[in-house]
Write an enzyme that holds these catalytic residues in place. Structure first.
Site, mmCIF file in Angstrom:
data_model
loop_
_atom_site.group_PDB
_atom_site.id
_atom_site.type_symbol
_atom_site.label_atom_id
_atom_site.label_comp_id
_atom_site.label_asym_id
_atom_site.label_seq_id
_atom_site.Cartn_x
_atom_site.Cartn_y
_atom_site.Cartn_z
ATOM 1 N N LYS A 44 99.287 -38.601 -11.735
ATOM 2 C CA LYS A 44 100.081 -38.488 -10.501
ATOM 3 C C LYS A 44 99.357 -39.122 -9.319
ATOM 4 C CE LYS A 44 98.363 -33.895 -9.207
ATOM 5 N NZ LYS A 44 98.747 -32.522 -8.830
ATOM 6 N N TYR A 285 86.719 -50.022 19.654
ATOM 7 C CA TYR A 285 87.559 -49.363 20.657
ATOM 8 C C TYR A 285 86.863 -48.178 21.346
ATOM 9 C CZ TYR A 285 91.738 -51.825 18.936
ATOM 10 O OH TYR A 285 92.677 -52.775 18.594
#
Length: 389
Positions: A44, A285
């Protein structure tokens, strides 16, 4: 490629064989098989980030896997289109309008809602006509203490009775899942769940209803608690070479379990640009970090879009030519800056950078961003190419 993931076939096969070596015969007395439990590879969530296509190929070629477990019908159909003919169990939610496709493609599903029985009963004629009396294979989920999917006790008994009478249904399996078997060194809660599972199975069998496949064991249970093995085990994170927790590993050592797991995933990128910065120059940033010395930096073309967590800003580390290179400043959407000052002088443009793998473990990254190894791997962008090596 600007970034890619290498999956070690050798390590996956090692992990499968190592886990299967722990399975004993005969299994639990309630087992119907009388031989070693079946082995389910849980694929999964893009095979825990390792690539559904690639892991499917390895599992098929290995001839060591009996079942595949997925989360959704779409994942199941992907496996079928990739020539997977093994039994497949969808462990997650399946919309009722996909039931017919499940029957047609021999996909088993989890069941716990009476509405499913009503839906199949209402359209019984249609299913009999369209699928030539093929039945929907279900695995009933027993709620034993996770408060998630599942039913128990009287509700379970009534459900089983109705399902057993439904001509469109074959009760192929029954299972449960443990809430606290991997995050603790105290197995008492899990053992109470196991008792409840036993009790519910015995109640069903007292009705003369015998369900072929009983299963409960996840990775931690496979390794440390053989009494949970029943007819099938479900190998998730251990299949990929990782312990489900430090506690699970500690218990294995206490019990002298002879097991070595080998991580199979290595995530790589390349140095896209190299710069020299003067001391105190801000990086990325927000000016959240300034280099403390004259530095050589590398810009790598991956960021949080790719699944490299923004929480690794200023604290993550990568590997460049075998040396650790720290993340500088904020991780950006598509770029990250690393300090290559202390890497060998020979490091040059386009050299490989290891983001995850070798000594940079999923567990190390998880600890730094206060999460678990599962999340570190499953959140790697599924669009990134996976390569079997």
């Amino acid at each position: 490629m600007k970034t890619w993931i290498e999956i070690s076939k050798k390590n996956i096969l090692h992990n499968i064989k190592a886990l299967k070596s722990l399975l004993k015969s005969p299994p639990d007395p309630l087992s119907q098989r009388g031989r070693k439990p079946l082995f389910m590879a849980v694929l999964k969530s893009n095979a825990y980030g390792h690539g559904l296509r690639e892991m499917n190929t390895i599992c098929i070629q290995s001839k060591l896997v009996d079942w595949c477990g997925v989360d959704s019908f779409d994942e199941a159909m992907f496996l079928r289109k990739q020539k997977n003919r093994m039994p497949i169990l969808v462990l997650g939610y399946v919309p009722f309008d996909r039931i017919g496709e499940c029957i047609k493609n021999n996909v088993s599903i989890v069941a716990y809602n009476n509405e499913l029985l009503k839906y199949l009963e209402k359209d019984s004629g249609k299913y009999n006509a369209n699928f030539k009396n093929k039945k929907l294979k279900i695995h009933i989920k027993v709620e034993t203490g996770t408060s998630r999917q599942g039913i128990a006790n009287e509700e379970l008994i009534n459900f089983v009775k109705k399902a057993n009478k439904n001509k469109n249904i074959f009760i192929e399996g029954i299972y449960t899942h443990y809430a606290n078997i991997e995050d603790t060194t105290d197995p008492s809660y899990a053992m109470e769940q196991l008792k409840k599972f036993h009790k519910n199975i015995k109640s069903i069998e007292s009705l003369g209803i015998h369900i072929p496949i009983k299963h409960s064991a996840c990775s931690a249970a496979i390794i440390n608690y053989p009494e949970t093995h029943f007819d099938m085990v479900r190998a998730g994170i251990s299949l990929y070479g990782h312990w489900s927790s430090h506690e699970a590993e500690a218990i294995a050592k206490q019990k002298n379990v002879n097991l070595t797991l080998k991580p199979a995933l290595t995530w790589k990128t390349r140095i896209a640009q190299i710069k020299n910065l003067s001391a105190k120059t801000p990086v990325s940033y927000g000016l959240t970090e300034r280099v403390k010395r004259n530095s050589r930096i590398g810009i790598i073309p991956i960021g949080y879009w790719d699944g490299y967590d923004r929480g690794l800003s200023s604290i993550g580390e990568t590997l460049v030519s075998g040396k650790r290179a720290k993340v500088l400043g904020r991780v950006c959407m598509n770029m990250t800056i690393i300090d290559i000052t202390d890497t060998p002088p020979k490091v040059k443009l386009f050299d490989e950078v290891i983001l995850l793998g070798n000594e940079i473990t999923a567990e190390e990254l998880a600890k730094k961003i206060d999460t678990i190894n599962y999340e570190v791997m499953t959140r790697i962008n599924p669009l990134i190419k996976r390569v079997i090596v």
